[in-house]
Scaffold this motif. Structure first.
Motif, short mmCIF file in Angstrom:
data_model
loop_
_atom_site.label_atom_id
_atom_site.label_comp_id
_atom_site.label_asym_id
_atom_site.label_seq_id
_atom_site.Cartn_x
_atom_site.Cartn_y
_atom_site.Cartn_z
N VAL A 46 62.68 72.80 -8.09
CA VAL A 46 61.57 72.34 -8.97
C VAL A 46 60.27 72.56 -7.96
O VAL A 46 59.54 73.51 -8.46
N TYR A 47 60.25 71.87 -6.89
CA TYR A 47 58.89 71.62 -6.17
C TYR A 47 59.25 71.02 -4.68
O TYR A 47 59.69 69.91 -4.52
N LYS A 48 59.15 71.94 -3.80
CA LYS A 48 59.44 71.53 -2.51
C LYS A 48 59.09 70.36 -1.91
O LYS A 48 59.91 69.50 -1.29
N PRO A 49 57.92 69.86 -1.96
CA PRO A 49 57.55 68.46 -1.69
C PRO A 49 58.13 67.44 -2.27
O PRO A 49 58.14 66.40 -1.40
N VAL A 50 58.49 67.63 -3.31
CA VAL A 50 59.09 66.45 -3.98
C VAL A 50 60.51 66.14 -3.47
O VAL A 50 60.83 65.22 -3.22
N PHE A 51 61.09 67.17 -2.81
CA PHE A 51 62.28 67.02 -2.04
C PHE A 51 62.08 66.51 -0.81
O PHE A 51 62.85 65.64 -0.18
N VAL A 52 61.07 66.84 -0.16
CA VAL A 52 60.59 66.31 0.95
C VAL A 52 60.52 64.67 1.21
O VAL A 52 60.68 63.94 1.60
N GLY A 53 59.80 64.15 -0.31
CA GLY A 53 59.79 63.09 -0.71
C GLY A 53 61.31 62.24 -0.75
O GLY A 53 61.40 61.03 -0.44
N VAL A 54 62.31 63.02 -1.22
CA VAL A 54 63.75 62.44 -1.50
C VAL A 54 64.23 62.36 0.16
O VAL A 54 64.67 61.16 0.19
N ILE A 55 63.67 63.15 0.96
CA ILE A 55 64.40 63.10 2.43
C ILE A 55 63.61 61.70 2.99
O ILE A 55 64.44 60.93 3.71
N ALA A 56 62.36 61.56 2.82
CA ALA A 56 61.49 60.40 3.44
C ALA A 56 62.09 59.25 2.66
O ALA A 56 62.47 58.23 3.43
N VAL A 57 62.62 59.18 1.37
CA VAL A 57 63.03 57.89 0.98
C VAL A 57 64.27 57.58 1.32
O VAL A 57 64.82 56.54 1.73
N MET A 90 57.83 61.93 10.62
CA MET A 90 58.49 62.83 11.37
C MET A 90 59.06 63.86 10.37
O MET A 90 58.87 65.15 10.39
N VAL A 91 59.63 63.63 9.17
CA VAL A 91 59.85 64.24 8.06
C VAL A 91 58.80 65.15 7.68
O VAL A 91 59.00 66.46 7.36
N VAL A 92 57.63 64.78 7.51
CA VAL A 92 56.33 65.50 7.07
C VAL A 92 56.01 66.60 7.80
O VAL A 92 56.07 67.71 7.97
N ALA A 93 55.96 65.91 9.14
CA ALA A 93 55.76 66.92 10.26
C ALA A 93 56.43 67.89 10.53
O ALA A 93 56.19 69.20 10.92
N GLY A 94 58.05 67.97 10.52
CA GLY A 94 58.85 68.83 10.68
C GLY A 94 58.68 69.97 9.45
O GLY A 94 58.81 71.08 9.68
N LEU A 142 66.77 63.36 13.06
CA LEU A 142 67.96 64.42 12.75
C LEU A 142 67.57 64.78 11.16
O LEU A 142 68.04 66.03 10.91
N ALA A 143 67.35 64.16 10.26
CA ALA A 143 66.83 64.31 8.84
C ALA A 143 65.94 65.15 8.80
O ALA A 143 65.83 65.92 7.95
N THR A 144 64.78 65.10 9.82
CA THR A 144 63.81 66.27 10.07
C THR A 144 64.26 67.76 10.01
O THR A 144 63.51 68.55 9.57
N PHE A 145 65.35 67.98 10.62
CA PHE A 145 66.09 69.22 10.53
C PHE A 145 66.24 69.91 9.00
O PHE A 145 66.27 70.96 8.74
N VAL A 146 66.51 68.96 8.19
CA VAL A 146 66.55 69.24 6.61
C VAL A 146 65.00 69.65 6.31
O VAL A 146 65.17 70.93 5.68
N ALA A 147 64.39 69.24 6.43
CA ALA A 147 62.84 69.52 6.03
C ALA A 147 62.68 70.78 6.88
O ALA A 147 61.79 71.56 6.19
N MET A 148 62.85 71.17 8.00
CA MET A 148 62.61 72.43 8.51
C MET A 148 63.44 73.62 7.88
O MET A 148 63.00 74.54 7.86
N MET A 149 64.54 73.19 7.49
CA MET A 149 65.22 74.26 6.74
C MET A 149 64.71 74.76 5.38
O MET A 149 64.51 75.80 4.91
#
Length: 291
Positions: A46-57, A90-94, A142-149
């Motif tokens: 639906v919206y990529k930044p929302v998933f970035v938030g899911v990773i961060a949580v 880290m997640v946001v920067a990645g 390590l989770a940051t690589f998901v954000a980079m994908m």
């Protein structure tokens, strides 16, 4: 002539073989898994930044579980605040700046852990900050690589979905084949439930799924690349699972938490995902570029 009735047979009746059990509430595990899957897929597409938030949580909750168990079982006092803030950064920067941003955020997080711990007594300082740097690398980095994908313009969500599918399929293949045919222990001192037959199942399931995903989900992907990707995922997911099993055995616990009924804690679900993320990210970059 009357006959003496036969004496009753006092020998014990043969016991029925015990059924194999998964050891968890399967219904709860399936329900939680379906719910998590729905949240992930919806936020992913639906919206990529929302998933970035899911990773961060997930990262922050995972860090809370890990640092709590370290404090409870080993009296290791890892400062959670700089880890949580730095892990989110880290997640946001990645996602925004790629690998360079992730490394800078990782370095700053490690520095923040060292400085934050200085506000307390110097006893066990080295032990605590070492554990803190380990936690920063193990969970958020390590989770940051998901954000980079996810950041790939052409097919970011499909790359993440491929990563998740292959890891889940590998775990499912290992469980299904190991439960049905498993006899030879893979690493009995670390995880007695894992078998070599289960590892074969993980490899077979992941390679088939990898071929399908690379052929139909990843832009410019090829089925043979998926075979290699699936093989790598099965290896990294298994090693990741064994790695967390080592941590839990050292801590003397079965699960990292109780947040997810039938699954344990968030860290009990991230164990195979975290080490697999950089493997999938790297292979996808080699096979089809950064997107």
């Amino acid at each position: 002539m009357p006959t003496t009735p036969p004496a009753p047979d006092d020998s014990p009746s043969p016991e029925k073989p015990a059924k194999k059990s998964a050891g968890r509430n399967l219904r709860a595990a399936i329900g939680v898994g379906v719910g998590l899957g729905a949240i992930i897929v919806l936020s992913l597409f639906v919206y990529k930044p929302v998933f970035v938030g899911v990773i961060a949580v997930a990262v922050v909750v995972g860090l809370w579980e890990l640092t709590s168990r370290l404090a409870e079982r080993k009296d290791i006092r890892v400062p959670l605040v700089p880890l949580a803030v730095g892990g989110t950064a880290m997640v946001v920067a990645g996602y925004v700046r790629g690998a360079e941003g992730a490394w800078v955020a990782m370095a700053l997080t490690a520095l923040a852990v060292l400085v934050w711990r200085m506000t307390e007594a110097p006893d066990h300082y080295l032990r605590d900050v070492t554990a803190g740097v380990f936690a920063a690398f193990y969970v958020p980095f390590l989770a940051t690589f998901v954000a980079m994908m996810l950041a790939a313009d052409a097919d970011g969500p499909w790359r993440v979905l491929t990563f998740l599918l292959l890891t889940v399929v590998s775990d499912t293949g290992a469980y299904a084949v190991g439960w049905r045919f498993g006899k030879s222990k893979l690493a009995p001192r670390i995880s007695p439930g894992k078998t070599r037959e289960g590892l074969v199942g993980a490899v077979a399931f992941a390679m088939v799924a990898g071929a399908l995903c690379m052929q139909f989900l990843i832009e410019d992907g090829a089925w043979w690349q998926g075979l290699l990707l699936g093989l790598a995922v099965a290896a990294s997911a298994t090693l990741g699972d064994l790695g967390e099993s080592m941590i839990k055995r050292d801590l003397g616990i079965k699960d990292m938490g109780t947040l997810l009924p039938g699954h344990g804690g968030i860290m009990d679900r991230l164990d195979s995902l975290l080490p697999t993320a950089p493997v999938v990210w790297l292979l996808l970059v080699l096979f089809v570029g950064t997107g």
